[in-house]
Design a protein around this motif. Sequence first.
Motif, mmCIF file in Angstrom:
data_model
loop_
_atom_site.group_PDB
_atom_site.id
_atom_site.type_symbol
_atom_site.label_atom_id
_atom_site.label_comp_id
_atom_site.label_asym_id
_atom_site.label_seq_id
_atom_site.Cartn_x
_atom_site.Cartn_y
_atom_site.Cartn_z
ATOM 1 N N LEU A 163 0.848 -1.187 0.000
ATOM 2 C CA LEU A 163 0.000 0.000 0.000
ATOM 3 C C LEU A 163 0.882 1.234 0.000
ATOM 4 O O LEU A 163 1.802 1.351 0.817
ATOM 5 C CB LEU A 163 -0.907 -0.001 1.226
ATOM 6 C CG LEU A 163 -1.754 1.250 1.472
ATOM 7 C CD1 LEU A 163 -2.755 1.445 0.339
ATOM 8 C CD2 LEU A 163 -2.464 1.134 2.815
ATOM 9 N N THR B 8 -3.525 0.788 -9.192
ATOM 10 C CA THR B 8 -3.936 -0.258 -8.259
ATOM 11 C C THR B 8 -4.376 -1.507 -9.010
ATOM 12 O O THR B 8 -5.235 -1.446 -9.901
ATOM 13 C CB THR B 8 -5.090 0.240 -7.376
ATOM 14 O OG1 THR B 8 -4.612 1.315 -6.548
ATOM 15 C CG2 THR B 8 -5.631 -0.871 -6.497
ATOM 16 N N GLN C 263 -0.175 -7.795 -4.810
ATOM 17 C CA GLN C 263 -1.133 -6.695 -4.801
ATOM 18 C C GLN C 263 -0.423 -5.355 -4.638
ATOM 19 O O GLN C 263 0.415 -5.184 -3.745
ATOM 20 C CB GLN C 263 -2.141 -6.865 -3.665
ATOM 21 C CG GLN C 263 -3.123 -5.725 -3.510
ATOM 22 C CD GLN C 263 -4.147 -5.668 -4.634
ATOM 23 O OE1 GLN C 263 -4.729 -6.704 -4.985
ATOM 24 N NE2 GLN C 263 -4.377 -4.484 -5.185
ATOM 25 N N THR D 137 -1.602 -1.395 -4.118
ATOM 26 C CA THR D 137 -2.722 -0.502 -3.846
ATOM 27 C C THR D 137 -2.188 0.911 -3.665
ATOM 28 O O THR D 137 -1.310 1.144 -2.831
ATOM 29 C CB THR D 137 -3.484 -0.931 -2.597
ATOM 30 O OG1 THR D 137 -3.942 -2.283 -2.753
ATOM 31 C CG2 THR D 137 -4.691 -0.025 -2.364
ATOM 32 N N SER E 57 -3.288 4.677 -2.769
ATOM 33 C CA SER E 57 -4.359 5.479 -2.186
ATOM 34 C C SER E 57 -4.241 6.930 -2.641
ATOM 35 O O SER E 57 -3.145 7.443 -2.868
ATOM 36 C CB SER E 57 -4.303 5.403 -0.673
ATOM 37 O OG SER E 57 -3.090 5.951 -0.192
#
Length: 125
Positions: A11, A91, A120, A122, A124
């Motif tokens: 993230l 993402t 993954q 991601t 933001s």
Amino acid sequence: EVQLVESGGGLVQAGGSLRLSCAASGFTLDDYAIGWFRQAPGKEREGVSLINSSDGRIYYADSVKGRFTISDDNAKNTVYLQMNSLKPEDTAVYYCAAGFTLASKWDRVTEYDYWGQGTQVTVSS
């Protein structure tokens, strides 16, 4: 046994950076071209970048040109994807894949024989 293992996802805030790794085993990077793909929820898997260690070919999708850099380390049998200036639209689950690819088809899923399990990413806002 051919195996590809991705790592480095996570993230990050928009504008940040991540470096993905694709560790290959069962073959050397001179045997296959390595591509990075990504798949966002509800979307098709799309080609992001390719590197062919045997002839030096490198390709990028227009959406990542100038922000992502692909590289390889033959001693470690690993391909990297440095991702800078990340955007929320980056993402996705990122996959690396190995195959014999034609230049005009490098971004096609069907050109690749082996795939990793994905990592993954991601971003933001």
